[in-house]
Design a protein around this motif. Structure first.
Motif, PDB file in Angstrom:
ATOM      1  N   GLY A 131       0.804  -1.220   0.000  1.00  0.00           N
ATOM      2  CA  GLY A 131       0.000   0.000   0.000  1.00  0.00           C
ATOM      3  C   GLY A 131       0.836   1.270   0.000  1.00  0.00           C
ATOM      4  O   GLY A 131       1.931   1.311   0.560  1.00  0.00           O
ATOM      5  N   ARG A 132       0.304   2.308  -0.620  1.00  0.00           N
ATOM      6  CA  ARG A 132       0.940   3.626  -0.618  1.00  0.00           C
ATOM      7  C   ARG A 132       0.279   4.475   0.453  1.00  0.00           C
ATOM      8  O   ARG A 132      -0.938   4.516   0.566  1.00  0.00           O
ATOM      9  CB  ARG A 132       0.759   4.288  -1.997  1.00  0.00           C
ATOM     10  CG  ARG A 132       1.374   5.686  -2.097  1.00  0.00           C
ATOM     11  CD  ARG A 132       1.209   6.227  -3.512  1.00  0.00           C
ATOM     12  NE  ARG A 132      -0.183   6.467  -3.834  1.00  0.00           N
ATOM     13  CZ  ARG A 132      -0.812   7.619  -3.629  1.00  0.00           C
ATOM     14  NH1 ARG A 132      -0.173   8.650  -3.072  1.00  0.00           N
ATOM     15  NH2 ARG A 132      -2.081   7.769  -3.983  1.00  0.00           N
ATOM     16  N   VAL A 133       1.099   5.135   1.258  1.00  0.00           N
ATOM     17  CA  VAL A 133       0.572   5.971   2.334  1.00  0.00           C
ATOM     18  C   VAL A 133       0.204   7.337   1.773  1.00  0.00           C
ATOM     19  O   VAL A 133       1.058   8.070   1.284  1.00  0.00           O
ATOM     20  CB  VAL A 133       1.588   6.113   3.479  1.00  0.00           C
ATOM     21  CG1 VAL A 133       1.020   7.011   4.575  1.00  0.00           C
ATOM     22  CG2 VAL A 133       1.955   4.750   4.048  1.00  0.00           C
ATOM     23  N   VAL A 134      -1.080   7.689   1.852  1.00  0.00           N
ATOM     24  CA  VAL A 134      -1.592   8.959   1.332  1.00  0.00           C
ATOM     25  C   VAL A 134      -1.609   9.981   2.466  1.00  0.00           C
ATOM     26  O   VAL A 134      -2.080   9.690   3.564  1.00  0.00           O
ATOM     27  CB  VAL A 134      -3.010   8.784   0.753  1.00  0.00           C
ATOM     28  CG1 VAL A 134      -3.572  10.127   0.292  1.00  0.00           C
ATOM     29  CG2 VAL A 134      -2.993   7.777  -0.382  1.00  0.00           C
ATOM     30  N   GLU A 135      -1.119  11.175   2.188  1.00  0.00           N
ATOM     31  CA  GLU A 135      -1.125  12.250   3.183  1.00  0.00           C
ATOM     32  C   GLU A 135      -1.923  13.435   2.646  1.00  0.00           C
ATOM     33  O   GLU A 135      -2.468  13.396   1.551  1.00  0.00           O
ATOM     34  CB  GLU A 135       0.311  12.671   3.521  1.00  0.00           C
ATOM     35  CG  GLU A 135       1.154  11.543   4.103  1.00  0.00           C
ATOM     36  CD  GLU A 135       2.498  12.008   4.621  1.00  0.00           C
ATOM     37  OE1 GLU A 135       2.618  13.197   4.992  1.00  0.00           O
ATOM     38  OE2 GLU A 135       3.438  11.192   4.665  1.00  0.00           O
ATOM     39  N   GLY A 136      -2.005  14.509   3.431  1.00  0.00           N
ATOM     40  CA  GLY A 136      -2.678  15.725   2.982  1.00  0.00           C
ATOM     41  C   GLY A 136      -4.125  15.815   3.407  1.00  0.00           C
ATOM     42  O   GLY A 136      -4.570  15.177   4.373  1.00  0.00           O
ATOM     43  N   ARG A 137      -4.895  16.621   2.671  1.00  0.00           N
ATOM     44  CA  ARG A 137      -6.269  16.941   3.054  1.00  0.00           C
ATOM     45  C   ARG A 137      -7.161  15.705   3.107  1.00  0.00           C
ATOM     46  O   ARG A 137      -7.981  15.548   4.017  1.00  0.00           O
ATOM     47  CB  ARG A 137      -6.858  17.961   2.076  1.00  0.00           C
ATOM     48  CG  ARG A 137      -8.214  18.519   2.521  1.00  0.00           C
ATOM     49  CD  ARG A 137      -8.696  19.581   1.560  1.00  0.00           C
ATOM     50  NE  ARG A 137      -7.734  20.682   1.465  1.00  0.00           N
ATOM     51  CZ  ARG A 137      -7.872  21.707   0.627  1.00  0.00           C
ATOM     52  NH1 ARG A 137      -8.917  21.756  -0.192  1.00  0.00           N
ATOM     53  NH2 ARG A 137      -6.968  22.670   0.601  1.00  0.00           N
ATOM     54  N   ILE A 142     -10.321  11.615   6.280  1.00  0.00           N
ATOM     55  CA  ILE A 142     -10.538  10.204   6.606  1.00  0.00           C
ATOM     56  C   ILE A 142     -10.231   9.942   8.069  1.00  0.00           C
ATOM     57  O   ILE A 142     -10.933   9.172   8.741  1.00  0.00           O
ATOM     58  CB  ILE A 142      -9.713   9.314   5.664  1.00  0.00           C
ATOM     59  CG1 ILE A 142     -10.376   9.321   4.282  1.00  0.00           C
ATOM     60  CG2 ILE A 142      -9.566   7.902   6.199  1.00  0.00           C
ATOM     61  CD1 ILE A 142      -9.646   8.599   3.215  1.00  0.00           C
ATOM     62  N   ALA A 143      -9.192  10.579   8.609  1.00  0.00           N
ATOM     63  CA  ALA A 143      -8.871  10.418  10.029  1.00  0.00           C
ATOM     64  C   ALA A 143      -9.990  10.977  10.903  1.00  0.00           C
ATOM     65  O   ALA A 143     -10.341  10.376  11.930  1.00  0.00           O
ATOM     66  CB  ALA A 143      -7.546  11.100  10.344  1.00  0.00           C
ATOM     67  N   VAL A 295      -7.417  26.051   3.267  1.00  0.00           N
ATOM     68  CA  VAL A 295      -8.553  26.269   2.362  1.00  0.00           C
ATOM     69  C   VAL A 295      -8.615  27.715   1.890  1.00  0.00           C
ATOM     70  O   VAL A 295      -8.904  27.990   0.712  1.00  0.00           O
ATOM     71  CB  VAL A 295      -9.875  25.871   3.061  1.00  0.00           C
ATOM     72  CG1 VAL A 295     -11.076  26.316   2.222  1.00  0.00           C
ATOM     73  CG2 VAL A 295      -9.912  24.373   3.307  1.00  0.00           C
ATOM     74  N   HIS A 296      -8.314  28.674   2.793  1.00  0.00           N
ATOM     75  CA  HIS A 296      -8.513  30.091   2.489  1.00  0.00           C
ATOM     76  C   HIS A 296      -7.216  30.848   2.199  1.00  0.00           C
ATOM     77  O   HIS A 296      -7.166  32.079   2.326  1.00  0.00           O
ATOM     78  CB  HIS A 296      -9.273  30.759   3.636  1.00  0.00           C
ATOM     79  CG  HIS A 296     -10.652  30.207   3.836  1.00  0.00           C
ATOM     80  ND1 HIS A 296     -11.673  30.421   2.933  1.00  0.00           N
ATOM     81  CD2 HIS A 296     -11.180  29.430   4.825  1.00  0.00           C
ATOM     82  CE1 HIS A 296     -12.770  29.814   3.366  1.00  0.00           C
ATOM     83  NE2 HIS A 296     -12.489  29.203   4.505  1.00  0.00           N
TER      84      HIS A 296
END
Length: 346
Positions: A131-137, A142-143, A295-296
């Motif tokens: 599996g590839r570990v996805v980071e970011g938004r 999901i967390a 986001v802003h």
């Protein structure tokens, strides 16, 4: 075939790792900066035998940083008080319970950390090697979702009904409820619900970080013991080694023993009354500010929260300012409930 995907949310003061199983949270790993390295699962340590209890075949160890751990031993491998051992942390400390370790060999010097525990990325890849570990938004979203589900008590079953998972001091109790499931064949209906409940319970226990003795109160009577045992073995296979599954009893319950390793999610995030701790609220506040800042763009932000949360969040806010600049303020508001906060564009 089941698919597992991996996500890592890197935050200020806290990182969270999530394993998704077929799109649903299966594991939530929480790592806070204030946890001593010697207290992390998988850490390798030099430990001094402080006290030996032959009657319980156990020894209390000094593992450094003011921490203790428990070592179980066989009669032929009984340690001696004052002896230095090299050990590995097998289960983290939890409420009222010491961490446990396994002996790797002899050591010398003073109690200390020899090798740090695997970081969250390493822990995640152990659950899905390719599996590839996805980071970011996306990882943060999901967390957040995993955290919400991990803290719930009642969970819906596909097709109707639900299960309730509650932890007591002695065991974890799971109640299966048929709910509004429809069908003419009651026996088939209850069999389907119980098999679905076993699969859901296995995923949720991993997500919640629960283990030990688990008692599942199945729905209905006259159970298909063979089918349920097969379903349970399949559902709890990812928790091996160490899973023990008992047969369905005459009262319609199934008992299991599942190895405990990390701390339960509720124990990390909530207090004894089941409310989010001040630290949990402060970290959520900092995450909310960080997310709104992303986001802003360059907008200035203002946040309001209870005074004690503002005080606790101060060092985290300083670290965040080092990342995004000083473009936000946190205002203590005595009228704000302790577990609430507001973040908005100034």
């Amino acid at each position: 075939m089941s698919e597992r995907r991996l996500f890592l949310d890197r935050g200020i003061g806290e990182n969270r790792g999530v394993v998704l199983l077929d799109g649903k949270p299966e594991r939530l790993l929480i790592e806070r900066d204030d946890t001593p390295p010697a207290a992390r699962l998988g850490a390798r340590l030099a430990a001094r035998v402080r006290k030996v209890e032959p009657a319980f075949a156990s020894a209390f160890l000094d593992i450094g940083d003011g921490l203790e751990a428990l070592l179980s031993f066989k009669p032929e491998a009984r340690p001696v008080e004052g002896q230095m051992l090299e050990v590995e942390l097998r289960t983290e400390a939890r409420a009222g319970k010491l961490a446990t370790v396994r002996a790797l060999g002899s050591s010398d010097g003073k109690p200390r950390l020899l090798a740090a525990a695997p970081d969250l990325a390493e822990q995640l890849t152990a659950f899905a090697r390719e599996g590839r570990v996805v980071e970011g938004r996306e990882a943060r979203q999901i967390a957040d979702r995993a955290e919400i589900e991990a803290l719930e008590t009642v969970h819906a079953l596909a097709g109707g009904g639900d299960i309730a998972i509650e932890q007591t001091r002695a065991l974890v109790a799971i109640d299966v409820d048929l709910g509004e499931r429809k069908g003419q064949d009651a026996k088939r209906l209850t069999r389907q619900a119980n098999i679905a409940a076993l699969g859901l319970a296995a995923r949720l226990l991993r997500l919640k970080g629960l283990g030990g003795i688990v008692v599942i109160d199945l729905v209905g009577r006259g159970h298909d013991a063979t089918a349920l045992m097969t379903a349970a073995r399949t559902a709890f296979a990812p928790d091996n080694p160490g899973v023990s599954i008992g047969p369905v009893g005459r009262l319609g319950t199934m008992e299991l023993s599942i190895p405990r390793r990390g701390r339960a999610v509720r124990e990390i995030l909530l207090d004894a009354q089941g409310e989010a701790t001040d630290q949990t609220v402060a970290l959520r506040l900092i995450r909310a500010i960080q997310t709104e800042a992303q986001v802003h763009g360059g907008a200035r932000l203002t946040a309001a929260c209870a005074p004690r949360i503002a005080s606790l969040a101060k060092p985290f806010a300083e670290a965040l300012a080092g990342q995004i600049g000083v473009r936000f303020t946190i205002t203590p508001d005595p009228a704000m409930p302790r577990d609430r906060f507001e973040v908005r564009i100034a």
